[in-house]
Design a protein around this motif. Structure first.
Motif, PDB file in Angstrom:
ATOM      1  N   GLU A 186       0.840  -1.203   0.000  1.00  0.00           N
ATOM      2  CA  GLU A 186       0.000   0.000   0.000  1.00  0.00           C
ATOM      3  C   GLU A 186       0.874   1.251   0.000  1.00  0.00           C
ATOM      4  OE1 GLU A 186      -4.086  -1.212   2.366  1.00  0.00           O
ATOM      5  OE2 GLU A 186      -2.468  -0.223   3.440  1.00  0.00           O
ATOM      6  N   VAL A 239      -3.828   3.562  -0.544  1.00  0.00           N
ATOM      7  CA  VAL A 239      -4.135   2.957  -1.849  1.00  0.00           C
ATOM      8  C   VAL A 239      -3.245   1.739  -2.029  1.00  0.00           C
ATOM      9  CG1 VAL A 239      -4.050   3.294  -4.337  1.00  0.00           C
ATOM     10  CG2 VAL A 239      -4.740   5.172  -2.861  1.00  0.00           C
ATOM     11  N   ALA A 270      -0.422   6.393  -6.838  1.00  0.00           N
ATOM     12  CA  ALA A 270      -1.506   6.499  -5.863  1.00  0.00           C
ATOM     13  C   ALA A 270      -2.146   7.882  -5.874  1.00  0.00           C
ATOM     14  CB  ALA A 270      -0.982   6.169  -4.473  1.00  0.00           C
ATOM     15  N   TYR A 325      -4.224   8.449  -8.919  1.00  0.00           N
ATOM     16  CA  TYR A 325      -5.428   7.628  -8.822  1.00  0.00           C
ATOM     17  C   TYR A 325      -6.457   8.294  -7.915  1.00  0.00           C
ATOM     18  CZ  TYR A 325      -8.371   3.538  -8.066  1.00  0.00           C
ATOM     19  OH  TYR A 325      -9.433   2.682  -8.002  1.00  0.00           O
ATOM     20  N   LEU A 326      -5.960   8.866  -6.824  1.00  0.00           N
ATOM     21  CA  LEU A 326      -6.894   9.468  -5.858  1.00  0.00           C
ATOM     22  C   LEU A 326      -7.457  10.799  -6.328  1.00  0.00           C
ATOM     23  CD1 LEU A 326      -5.133   8.835  -2.435  1.00  0.00           C
ATOM     24  CD2 LEU A 326      -7.277   7.844  -3.235  1.00  0.00           C
TER      25      LEU A 326
END
Lengths: 289, 404
Positions: free
Chosen positions: B86, B118, B169, B172-173
């Protein structure tokens, strides 16, 4: 007395907290913010992080800064050859200019969506109307998407929106047309199947015929050769006989006839009725001539 | 440092009171000091002021204690664990500040900082055209997704599995709202675009791989354009077949291909049977002819020699030889047949010959079968002999063996 002080202190702290809360606002990575004071836009381009504003007077209005999706329902469009296709498309868009967005669509996402949808729909209608189904599906699919992206983007910028992409997700034929496509596909396959079987039969027939021809030729040639060989034999035999018998034809007649008599009469079932005057029996009458 | 890092048992417990300075990892004392320094300006000595402002030393002390405890609890809420694989994205007032790896981490507690985790190792799957049921392991079809148009305006039934993982990450967020739906939409769009550029036959057969590959590339391009931070691992064609409605016709066409081959094979088998047999037959004909030729010549040769030799002797004494041959022959003929001797000059009376008594001797046993089992050659020889010895037809020559 102490208690009152404490209460007053708590009150002050509370007041300070409320004021601080009102004076401070945060902007997330995923947000854009507009600071409005009595309906008047003060600021609209704060980056993510902690910011200050005049407490109680200023109001922060938040918008999503991420790429958003407009996924409208599939709709029928007419193509150039007046066929209907059901098109499902989606638009990826982003609020670029928060101020413009706020001013033109009032910061309402549903409003923005409705406008985008109108633009995309009319764009799709135009582009599909210019093309035939086949072109829409394959050759110009990408081109249509590009044209629409550019066109929609141009229109959307008036609302402070940037259109990242307009994509055709699906182009399908209406159900009843699909059925006729299936029929056509079936017919095509059975045509291919028939063709294949007929080709097979053709090839097979050719092979068989060829084989039979070969057999016939082989046998006939062999027959021809055999007869030639026999003829050679016969000729040679004839020559031999001719050579031998030709030397004494008279004697041959006798010799051969006598042989034939022997061959002809050699069983008890053969009956010979003989006249004693025959030369053979001359001595049966008198011992001398 | 991860609190579960192996090999240093003494350092493992993050709550350990005494830690060596510089050992790394969260050190509450130090962190608290840090915060006080960091936010001294921000909070304007609010806590300190509150503590000092108390009149009563005792109540001030009690109040301070409560404050300290509350502060400790508040700070403790900043701990978070990032699992292996993660990434933790730390946001300070909504602004991205750092990305943390696996281990026990600490961020400034709410409302200053927050963290979002993530999983960047996990491979997720999106299914197009079908949905597998993880509990039963079964598959259910989604015809709406699976049926698509090809370049030649046919409809193909095709299913895809897309595997992806998150490569960035933060992207993506922050960049796309609802990335999963976006990936699904983009996949369907990409796949349909690729299939739309292939013909039905191509997508069904040799093009399957290429469709998968092109779809993957196109999909990655699209997702990169949106900055989704997603990496497409594979796009796999699960199934590519004609739609159910036309499947029987397609199967029949495949069968027809087999039939075609079968017909050809059968014909070839026939040809392979017939031609060698014909060759054999031809060889037999020729061999027979050769045999005939040799035998005819051999016989002729024999006959001719025999005759020549007799003829030679005949020339030396023709009259006697003639006589001898004649008598010998007649003797043989008469002795081997039923001979009836009739002197016609003896009288003109009718002679009764019981022919019916004589002939049935032959007929009794059946005329035809009784004819002594002659070979064809013998029969013709006999016939030829009756027709006259001079006859030199081929049949005659061929029956030479029957002559004396």
């Amino acid at each position: 007395m102490n208690q009152n002080k404490l209460l007053a202190l708590l009150g002050i702290v509370l007041l300070v907290l409320i004021t601080v809360k009102s004076a401070v606002y945060t902007v997330d990575e995923r947000e854009k913010v507009i600071i409005v004071r009595f309906g008047q836009v003060l600021r609209y381009d704060d980056g993510p992080g902690l910011h200050f504003k005049t407490p109680f007077l200023d109001e922060a209005r938040y918008f999503d800064s991420r790429i958003l999706t407009l996924d409208s329902d599939p709709q029928p469009f007419l193509t150039k050859e007046k066929k209907y296709v059901v098109v499902d498309s989606f638009v990826k868009w982003r609020i670029e200019d928060a101020l413009k967005y706020y001013l033109t669509v009032g910061g309402q996402e549903t409003d923005a969506r409705r406008r985008l949808e109108q633009v995309v729909n009319s764009g799709l209608r135009d582009e599909f109307g210019k093309r035939e189904v086949k072109t829409v599906i394959s050759a110009d699919r990408n081109k249509i998407m590009q044209i629409l992206t550019e066109y929609t983007d141009r229109e959307a910028r008036k609302f402070g929106i940037v259109v990242t992409d307009v994509r055709i997700q699906r182009v399908d034929l209406p159900e009843e047309v699909s059925q006729s496509v299936y029929q056509r596909m079936k017919a095509e396959r059975s045509r291919i199947a028939n063709e294949l079987r007929a080709q097979g039969a053709e090839a097979a027939e050719k092979i068989r015929a060829n084989a039979e021809r070969q057999r016939q030729v082989l046998l006939a040639e062999a027959y021809g050769k055999a007869e030639r060989v026999r003829g050679e034999g016969d000729a040679r035999a004839t020559a031999l006989y001719g050579q031998a018998y030709g030397r004494a034809p008279e004697f041959y007649s006798l010799y051969r006839s006598l042989g034939a008599y022997k061959e002809s009469f050699r069983s008890k079932e053969d009956i010979l009725i003989v006249d004693p005057s025959s030369d053979f029996f001359r001595y049966m009458k008198k011992p001398t001539r | 440092m991860a609190w579960n890092e192996p090999g240093k048992p003494g350092d493992k417990d993050p709550w350990g009171q005494r830690r060596k300075p510089g050992a790394g990892g969260p050190d509450i004392d130090r962190i608290v000091k840090d915060i006080q320094q960091k936010f001294a300006g921000l909070f304007g000595g609010l806590f300190g002021g509150g503590g000092r402002g108390g009149d009563s030393h005792a109540s001030g002390f009690g109040f301070g204690l409560i404050l300290v405890v509350a502060l400790m609890i508040w700070l403790a809420t900043g701990f978070y664990v990032v699992n292996q694989g993660e990434r933790g994205v730390v946001l300070r007032f909504g602004k991205e500040t750092q990305i943390t790896d696996a281990g026990l981490r600490w961020h400034l507690p709410f409302p200053l900082e927050s963290v979002e985790k993530v999983n960047v190792e996990k491979v997720s799957t999106i299914e197009i055209g079908y949905r597998s049921n993880p509990r039963t392991g079964g598959k259910s079809k989604v015809p709406k997704e699976a049926l698509m148009l090809t370049e030649d305006e046919n409809i193909i039934d095709i299913e895809f599995a897309v595997q992806y993982k998150i490569k960035d990450a933060a992207q993506y967020l922050f960049n796309v709202r609802d990335p999963e739906t976006t990936i699904a939409q983009a996949t369907e769009s990409a796949v349909r675009e690729v299939v739309g550029k292939s013909t039905l036959d191509f997508a069904l057969t040799e093009g399957r791989d290429q469709v998968s590959r092109s779809s993957r590339e196109l999909l990655q391009q699209i997702l990169d354009r949106y900055n989704t931070g997603v990496h497409i691992v594979t796009v796999e064609t699960q199934k590519a077949q004609p739609p159910d409605e036309v499947k029987p016709a397609f199967d029949d066409a495949v069968k027809a291909r087999e039939d075609e081959q079968r017909l050809i094979n059968e014909a070839e088998a026939y040809a392979n049977d017939v031609i060698p047999r014909a060759r054999g037959g031809a060889a037999r004909l020729i061999q027979e002819a050769e045999g005939y030729k040799s035998s005819v010549i051999a016989r002729a040769d024999g006959d001719a020699r025999r005759f020549s030799q007799i003829a030679n002797e005949y020339v030396k004494a023709p009259a006697v030889t003639r006589e001898r041959l004649y008598i010998e022959t007649m003797e043989q003929v008469l002795s081997s047949t039923t001979t009836i001797f009739i002197d016609q000059k003896a009288g003109n009376n009718l002679i009764y010959l019981p022919l019916d008594k004589l002939v049935p001797m032959g007929e009794a046993a059946g005329a035809v079968p009784y004819v002594p089992p002659l070979t064809e050659a013998d029969a013709t020889a006999a016939g030829a002999a009756r027709n006259g010895a001079a006859s030199r037809g081929r049949t005659d020559l061929r029956s030479r063996g029957a002559t004396p």
